[in-house]
Design a protein around this motif. Structure first.
Motif, PDB file in Angstrom:
ATOM      1  N   SER A 177       0.824  -1.215   0.000  1.00 42.02           N
ATOM      2  CA  SER A 177       0.000   0.000   0.000  1.00 42.02           C
ATOM      3  C   SER A 177       0.853   1.257   0.000  1.00 42.02           C
ATOM      4  N   GLY A 178       2.142   1.103   0.319  1.00 44.64           N
ATOM      5  CA  GLY A 178       3.022   2.271   0.450  1.00 44.64           C
ATOM      6  C   GLY A 178       3.211   2.660   1.913  1.00 44.64           C
ATOM      7  N   ALA A 179       2.374   2.091   2.808  1.00 47.00           N
ATOM      8  CA  ALA A 179       2.528   2.384   4.243  1.00 47.00           C
ATOM      9  C   ALA A 179       3.882   1.872   4.700  1.00 47.00           C
ATOM     10  N   ARG A 180       4.553   2.669   5.524  1.00 46.48           N
ATOM     11  CA  ARG A 180       5.898   2.332   5.949  1.00 46.48           C
ATOM     12  C   ARG A 180       5.936   2.144   7.459  1.00 46.48           C
ATOM     13  N   VAL A 181       6.518   1.048   7.898  1.00 47.54           N
ATOM     14  CA  VAL A 181       6.712   0.819   9.333  1.00 47.54           C
ATOM     15  C   VAL A 181       8.184   1.036   9.612  1.00 47.54           C
ATOM     16  N   ASP A 182       8.447   2.007  10.461  1.00 51.50           N
ATOM     17  CA  ASP A 182       9.801   2.496  10.676  1.00 51.50           C
ATOM     18  C   ASP A 182      10.214   2.215  12.128  1.00 51.50           C
ATOM     19  N   ILE A 183      11.345   1.579  12.322  1.00 53.04           N
ATOM     20  CA  ILE A 183      11.731   1.149  13.680  1.00 53.04           C
ATOM     21  C   ILE A 183      11.870   2.339  14.625  1.00 53.04           C
ATOM     22  N   LEU A 184      12.563   3.377  14.192  1.00 57.81           N
ATOM     23  CA  LEU A 184      12.771   4.544  15.067  1.00 57.81           C
ATOM     24  C   LEU A 184      11.436   5.167  15.485  1.00 57.81           C
ATOM     25  N   ARG A 185      10.524   5.309  14.522  1.00 56.26           N
ATOM     26  CA  ARG A 185       9.260   5.988  14.799  1.00 56.26           C
ATOM     27  C   ARG A 185       8.249   5.080  15.492  1.00 56.26           C
ATOM     28  N   ASP A 186       8.167   3.823  15.050  1.00 61.40           N
ATOM     29  CA  ASP A 186       7.055   2.972  15.479  1.00 61.40           C
ATOM     30  C   ASP A 186       7.344   2.044  16.653  1.00 61.40           C
ATOM     31  N   ASP A 191       1.066   0.007  19.488  1.00 64.24           N
ATOM     32  CA  ASP A 191       0.010  -0.183  18.494  1.00 64.24           C
ATOM     33  C   ASP A 191       0.362  -1.338  17.559  1.00 64.24           C
ATOM     34  N   ARG A 192      -0.387  -1.459  16.497  1.00 64.69           N
ATOM     35  CA  ARG A 192      -0.213  -2.575  15.573  1.00 64.69           C
ATOM     36  C   ARG A 192       1.192  -2.582  14.961  1.00 64.69           C
ATOM     37  N   GLU A 193       1.677  -1.398  14.588  1.00 64.05           N
ATOM     38  CA  GLU A 193       3.012  -1.313  13.985  1.00 64.05           C
ATOM     39  C   GLU A 193       4.088  -1.784  14.973  1.00 64.05           C
ATOM     40  N   ALA A 194       3.928  -1.364  16.226  1.00 64.45           N
ATOM     41  CA  ALA A 194       4.915  -1.743  17.247  1.00 64.45           C
ATOM     42  C   ALA A 194       4.884  -3.252  17.494  1.00 64.45           C
ATOM     43  N   ARG A 195       3.675  -3.818  17.509  1.00 62.82           N
ATOM     44  CA  ARG A 195       3.574  -5.270  17.735  1.00 62.82           C
ATOM     45  C   ARG A 195       4.145  -6.046  16.550  1.00 62.82           C
ATOM     46  N   PHE A 196       3.906  -5.530  15.366  1.00 66.16           N
ATOM     47  CA  PHE A 196       4.482  -6.129  14.148  1.00 66.16           C
ATOM     48  C   PHE A 196       6.015  -6.154  14.259  1.00 66.16           C
ATOM     49  N   LEU A 197       6.598  -5.036  14.676  1.00 66.08           N
ATOM     50  CA  LEU A 197       8.058  -4.960  14.785  1.00 66.08           C
ATOM     51  C   LEU A 197       8.590  -5.916  15.852  1.00 66.08           C
ATOM     52  N   ARG A 198       7.867  -6.059  16.954  1.00 70.65           N
ATOM     53  CA  ARG A 198       8.316  -7.006  17.985  1.00 70.65           C
ATOM     54  C   ARG A 198       8.256  -8.440  17.475  1.00 70.65           C
TER      55      ARG A 198
END
Ligand SMILES: [Zn+2]
Length: 235
Positions: A177-186, A191-198
């Motif tokens: 989709s172009g949505a970006r999950v960024d470690i520094l920011r998220d 939230d969902r992005e943070a759980r995804f990164l974990r």
């Protein structure tokens, strides 16, 4: 008094013989035990992972030709690099240049074969399933900030895994989709992005020898350090 002891010894020998025969059968009749579960068959990156996967990755770490064959089963674009003699702790052995496949890379990177293979496994078995689970979407690309640099671990006089192309620093994941999950920011959010990164960090620990992220120290606040050498760590 002697008889029960002899009996136990015989029983033990019998069990060992049975186990040995079982292992031999397993080794020579790969068709009986399917490849994903059979440690004596070669690693195919697309195979379902099992207890045998770690054994196969260990083999790839010790056998350059085995590693190359396993890496060739991934959809990444791989080219072979000439060895660079190790001078002052920096060099390249069993090196490849990795370009993206179904999941693009922000740029090609240089890696030892075992690092490239761990990356291929992470991308296929951790990153893509996690993106589907958390966002119902595929990953378009993975952003990294380098792998092969002749330098020390920050603040020490010890050579980094990067000095021998045994580590890759990843900073962000972009969905189709172009949505970006960024470690520094998220990462710091809940939230969902943070759980995804974990989930990515925890999953990466199954395939890399060392994984360091924001939980480790502030030097890693903006990236995951994925290493194929050094001490085993997951933080
Ligand atoms: Zn790093």
């Amino acid at each position: 008094m002697q008889r029960p002891r002899t009996g136990r010894l015989l029983a033990g020998a019998f069990i060992i013989a049975l186990l040995g025969a079982g292992l031999l059968g397993w080794r020579y009749h790969a068709e009986i035990v399917p490849r994903p579960y059979n440690p004596f068959t070669e690693l195919d990156v697309a195979d379902e992972t099992s207890f045998a996967t770690r054994f196969k990755l260990m083999r790839a770490g010790a056998d350059a030709a085995y590693c190359r064959r396993a890496l060739a089963t991934s959809d990444l674009e791989i080219s072979t690099l000439p060895d660079m003699p190790t001078v002052d702790g920096c060099g390249l052995e069993n090196g490849v240049r990795v370009s993206g496949g179904a999941v693009a890379l922000s740029g090609a990177f240089t890696a030892t074969c075992p690092l490239a293979l761990s990356y291929a496994m992470f991308e296929r078995h951790v990153a893509r399933p996690a993106a589907r689970m958390y966002f119902g979407a595929e990953i378009r690309s993975i952003t990294h900030v380098g792998s092969h640099v002749c330098r020390n671990v920050a603040g020490t006089d010890r050579r980094s895994d990067h000095a021998t192309a045994n580590a890759l620093d990843v900073t962000a994941f972009t969905l189709v989709s172009g949505a970006r999950v960024d470690i520094l920011r998220d990462w710091p959010d809940d939230d969902r992005e943070a759980r995804f990164l974990r989930q990515l960090r925890d999953g990466a620990c199954r395939y890399f020898r060392g994984v360091l992220g924001p939980d480790y120290n502030s030097a890693h606040a903006d990236h995951f350090h994925f290493a194929a050498a050094g001490f085993s760590v997951c933080r």
